[in-house]
Write a protein that holds these residues in place. Structure first.
Motif, mmCIF file in Angstrom:
data_model
loop_
_atom_site.group_PDB
_atom_site.id
_atom_site.type_symbol
_atom_site.label_atom_id
_atom_site.label_comp_id
_atom_site.label_asym_id
_atom_site.label_seq_id
_atom_site.Cartn_x
_atom_site.Cartn_y
_atom_site.Cartn_z
ATOM 1 N N THR B 224 -7.635 12.316 8.751
ATOM 2 C CA THR B 224 -8.142 11.038 8.245
ATOM 3 C C THR B 224 -7.062 9.964 8.346
ATOM 4 N N LEU B 225 -5.825 10.334 7.987
ATOM 5 C CA LEU B 225 -4.743 9.345 8.042
ATOM 6 C C LEU B 225 -4.401 8.969 9.477
ATOM 7 N N ILE B 226 -4.501 9.942 10.416
ATOM 8 C CA ILE B 226 -4.197 9.634 11.818
ATOM 9 C C ILE B 226 -5.144 8.554 12.335
ATOM 10 N N GLY B 227 -6.424 8.615 11.908
ATOM 11 C CA GLY B 227 -7.382 7.603 12.328
ATOM 12 C C GLY B 227 -6.873 6.206 12.043
ATOM 13 N N PHE B 228 -6.229 6.040 10.885
ATOM 14 C CA PHE B 228 -5.739 4.709 10.531
ATOM 15 C C PHE B 228 -4.350 4.445 11.093
ATOM 16 N N ALA B 229 -3.627 5.520 11.442
ATOM 17 C CA ALA B 229 -2.343 5.319 12.106
ATOM 18 C C ALA B 229 -2.556 4.618 13.448
ATOM 19 N N GLN B 270 -5.678 2.797 0.022
ATOM 20 C CA GLN B 270 -6.762 3.308 -0.824
ATOM 21 C C GLN B 270 -6.899 4.812 -0.692
ATOM 22 N N LEU B 271 -6.776 5.306 0.555
ATOM 23 C CA LEU B 271 -6.891 6.751 0.761
ATOM 24 C C LEU B 271 -5.759 7.473 0.040
ATOM 25 N N ASP B 280 1.132 14.735 -2.131
ATOM 26 C CA ASP B 280 2.257 14.073 -1.459
ATOM 27 C C ASP B 280 3.109 15.082 -0.695
ATOM 28 N N ASP B 281 2.856 16.392 -0.883
ATOM 29 C CA ASP B 281 3.529 17.367 -0.029
ATOM 30 C C ASP B 281 2.987 17.299 1.392
ATOM 31 N N VAL B 282 1.783 16.696 1.572
ATOM 32 C CA VAL B 282 1.227 16.563 2.918
ATOM 33 C C VAL B 282 1.544 15.185 3.489
ATOM 34 N N TYR B 283 1.176 14.129 2.736
ATOM 35 C CA TYR B 283 1.328 12.807 3.348
ATOM 36 C C TYR B 283 2.773 12.303 3.315
ATOM 37 N N GLY B 284 3.593 12.782 2.376
ATOM 38 C CA GLY B 284 4.990 12.344 2.325
ATOM 39 C C GLY B 284 5.722 12.617 3.632
ATOM 40 N N ALA B 325 7.257 3.244 5.670
ATOM 41 C CA ALA B 325 8.371 3.835 4.932
ATOM 42 C C ALA B 325 8.089 3.797 3.434
ATOM 43 N N ALA B 326 7.544 2.659 2.969
ATOM 44 C CA ALA B 326 7.219 2.574 1.543
ATOM 45 C C ALA B 326 6.096 3.548 1.190
ATOM 46 N N LEU B 327 5.163 3.732 2.134
ATOM 47 C CA LEU B 327 4.032 4.634 1.875
ATOM 48 C C LEU B 327 4.496 6.086 1.757
ATOM 49 N N ALA B 328 5.590 6.427 2.478
ATOM 50 C CA ALA B 328 6.056 7.811 2.471
ATOM 51 C C ALA B 328 6.541 8.237 1.092
ATOM 52 N N VAL B 329 7.018 7.268 0.275
ATOM 53 C CA VAL B 329 7.542 7.628 -1.044
ATOM 54 C C VAL B 329 6.536 7.292 -2.145
ATOM 55 N N ALA B 330 5.281 7.043 -1.765
ATOM 56 C CA ALA B 330 4.274 6.648 -2.759
ATOM 57 C C ALA B 330 4.162 7.662 -3.888
ATOM 58 N N GLY B 331 4.304 8.947 -3.546
ATOM 59 C CA GLY B 331 4.156 9.982 -4.558
ATOM 60 C C GLY B 331 5.234 9.924 -5.634
#
Lengths: 101, 500
Positions: B224-229, B270-271, B280-284, B325-331
């Motif tokens: 799902t995230l790749i679609g928006f990447a 939003q996702l 966050d172990d996956v998207y981080g 980069a900011a999204l990577a530390v969202a968790g």
């Protein structure tokens, strides 16, 4: 042997992979386009299978959205392909490479 | 149809609709429909004022957005599939203002090109409607419909110069990569639906965040995230961007680089915040890889670009990397990362739209996109050269222009996270800012120090709408850079508190 939901999920995964690989290796714009449709239909099959397994109608209604939007994409995609074929009959994806760098 | 099924159909009750909450979307729909009908009725006669009507029509939905913001309550419809909160309102306003500036950029470009058709504005408005809807979408189906509503008109707009092969190629590449991305995203969504049994992000958040990570959950989240990447042109999914940007009409390039990319980030936020927050172990790690690649590859390829539009395409890729980069530390840092990205998006819109406005103005005279055609710009168009200087140094992150504050916000968030992911990204952001300064400063050097390449120093005639676009973006970039608290106040949004 009983056919369970998992079979359909595996079938959908295979269809999705065939579509994705086809899109990446085929060079005819129309065939590439058909591969995308294959991927979208694999998605539909997954949604319907899960809807059946979970006994929830939500997944089936998603399929309608996907179908309608896929049809809209076909219209736009074919328009773009026709515009290209008018100027360069028989063009493949490799010929469409003026822009690079 | 048997009786019980018939009874079910008859017993259907329309879910309650909060008309105030959907007023921005409905206004935009009405404006788009009206413009399309006017075009059919008036034909040639309508063409003179079509751009002005589209511009006014885009400002109109700001009124309900303002009343909703004053009202201040969070509104939610259809079981939480459509939510109007502060984040949604901020992003809607950003889309509409960006859209207005794109109309200002388009007015003369489209009227004077050999491809003038009024459908242009209708398509632009329907694409913007998809973006405005995206800001409220908290359901997989709504996100998908909003994504397609914003993408499909954009495919046509990218290929708008249908008589040129470059235009066709731009449309074709954008289309094929776009539908490929949405197919991948949909497959991810179908897996998430299988895990959660629901398409609403809040429900998915509960099901996905619970317990250990199953392979199917990981696959669903990643796909799902790749679609928006693809949408935000993150490396390695960025390959369409430079070609499409170069072949598309330049105002549409600005639209794709700013509004479309913002929409991609809105969906990602939003996702991540409502749907996948517990994972966050996956998207981080995923965003860590994407951010590092996107920043570094974008900047390194930008160094050797000689076409100004391609250069800005790669610069835009690199800028997306800072936000990732900011999204990577969202968790780790929660809503602070959301606020940093919102701030970045506001500044990014102002400075990038402004840069494209100058590019369009200069191309009116030089008819060239080569970076060397900017030589000696200061001699014959000091206003444009100084404005471009402002945008370039803002993009490079030099105070007092807006960009530095945005970059600082991202940098602060990555350090605050206090993990190896955060620290490594902070170093990468710093190193990449230095690399980027080289190619931004290179254009500035051309403009202020080099001689005019062909010795032709007749001044550039800038039409009123283009001058207005440059003025608005310069004021926004400088003004908000000097007074960053104004932006910090409106971007103090939260997606976690509302709980979806």
């Amino acid at each position: 042997m009983e056919v369970t939901g998992t079979w359909y999920l595996v079938l959908a995964a295979m269809l999705f992979t065939i579509g994705a690989v086809g899109l990446l290796i085929r060079r005819n714009p129309l065939v590439m386009f058909m591969c995308v449709e294959l991927m979208l239909n694999a998605v539909n099959l997954t949604f319907v299978t899960f809807a059946r397994m979970l006994d929830d109608v939500g997944g089936q209604s998603v399929v309608f959205f996907v179908l309608v939007i896929a049809a809209v994409e076909v219209v736009v995609g074919l328009a773009i392909i026709v515009a290209i074929m008018r100027r360069r009959p028989g063009a493949t994806a490799d010929d469409i490479a003026l822009l690079k760098g | 149809m048997d009786t019980s099924a018939l009874l079910t159909v008859l017993a259907f009750e329309r879910p309650p609709i909060d008309w105030h909450a959907v007023a921005p979307e409905l206004t935009l729909l009405a404006v788009g429909a009206l413009l399309t009908i006017l075009d059919v009725v008036l034909l040639e006669r309508g063409r003179k004022f079509m751009a002005a009507a589209a511009g006014l029509g885009l400002l109109l939905p700001l009124i309900p957005i303002l009343t909703l913001a004053v009202d201040g309550t969070n509104r939610s419809m259809f079981g939480g599939a459509f939510v109007v909160d502060e984040f949604a309102l901020l992003m809607k306003a950003l889309f509409l203002v960006s859209g207005y500036i794109v109309v200002l950029l388009s007015t003369n470009y489209i009227a004077e090109g050999d491809f003038w058709e009024s459908e242009y504005y209708g398509l632009l408005i329907s694409s913007l409607m998809g973006m405005v809807l995206m800001a409220s979408a908290r359901d997989l189906v709504t996100i998908f419909v909003a994504l397609e509503l914003l993408s499909i008109p954009a495919y046509l707009l990218a290929g708008w110069r249908k008589r040129s092969l470059e235009g066709n190629e731009a449309g074709m590449k954008y289309f094929l990569m776009g539908v490929f991305a949405s197919a991948i995203m949909l497959y991810g969504m179908s897996l998430l639906y299988g895990v959660a049994g629901d398409t609403r992000l809040a429900e998915i958040g509960e099901a996905v965040g619970r317990g250990d990570s199953l392979p199917i959950v990981t696959l669903g989240v990643v796909f799902t995230l790749i679609g928006f990447a693809f949408k935000v042109s993150a490396v390695p999914f960025h390959t369409w961007a430079p070609d499409t940007y170069q072949g598309a009409p330049t105002p549409i390039t600005a639209f794709l680089a700013v509004a479309s990319k913002t929409a991609g980030f809105v969906a990602l936020l939003q996702l991540v915040y409502v749907g996948f927050y517990g994972r966050d172990d996956v998207y981080g790690p995923m965003f860590w890889v994407l951010a590092l690649l996107t920043m570094t590859v974008g900047n390194l390829i930008a160094l050797r670009q000689t076409n100004i539009v391609r250069l800005f395409a790669y610069s835009g890729v690199a800028q997306a990397g800072y936000m990732l980069a900011a999204l990577a530390v969202a968790g780790e840092v929660g809503d602070t990362a959301l606020q940093a990205i919102s701030t970045y998006l506001v500044f990014y819109a102002a400075m990038n739209l402004g840069a494209f406005a100058v590019i369009i103005a200069v191309a009116r005279k030089t008819r060239s996109g080569h970076t060397q055609s900017y030589g000696g710009l200061f001699e014959y168009a000091p206003g444009l050269a100084v404005s471009m200087g402002v945008f370039l140094f803002s993009l490079a992150g030099i105070p007092p222009f807006g960009g530095w504050y945005a970059k600082l916000a991202v940098f602060k968030v990555t350090v605050e996270a206090d993990t190896w992911i955060g620290y490594s990204l902070a170093i990468a952001v710093a190193v990449n800012s230095v690399i980027a300064l080289y190619y931004y400063a290179n254009i500035a050097r051309q403009m202020f120090m080099n001689p005019v390449p062909d010795g032709d120093t007749t001044p550039i005639k800038v039409p009123f709408s283009l001058a207005a676009a440059v003025a608005i973006t310069v004021i926004a970039t400088v003004g908000l850079g000097v007074l960053p608290n104004l932006v910090a106040e409106i971007t103090e949004v939260s997606l976690l508190a509302a709980g979806g």
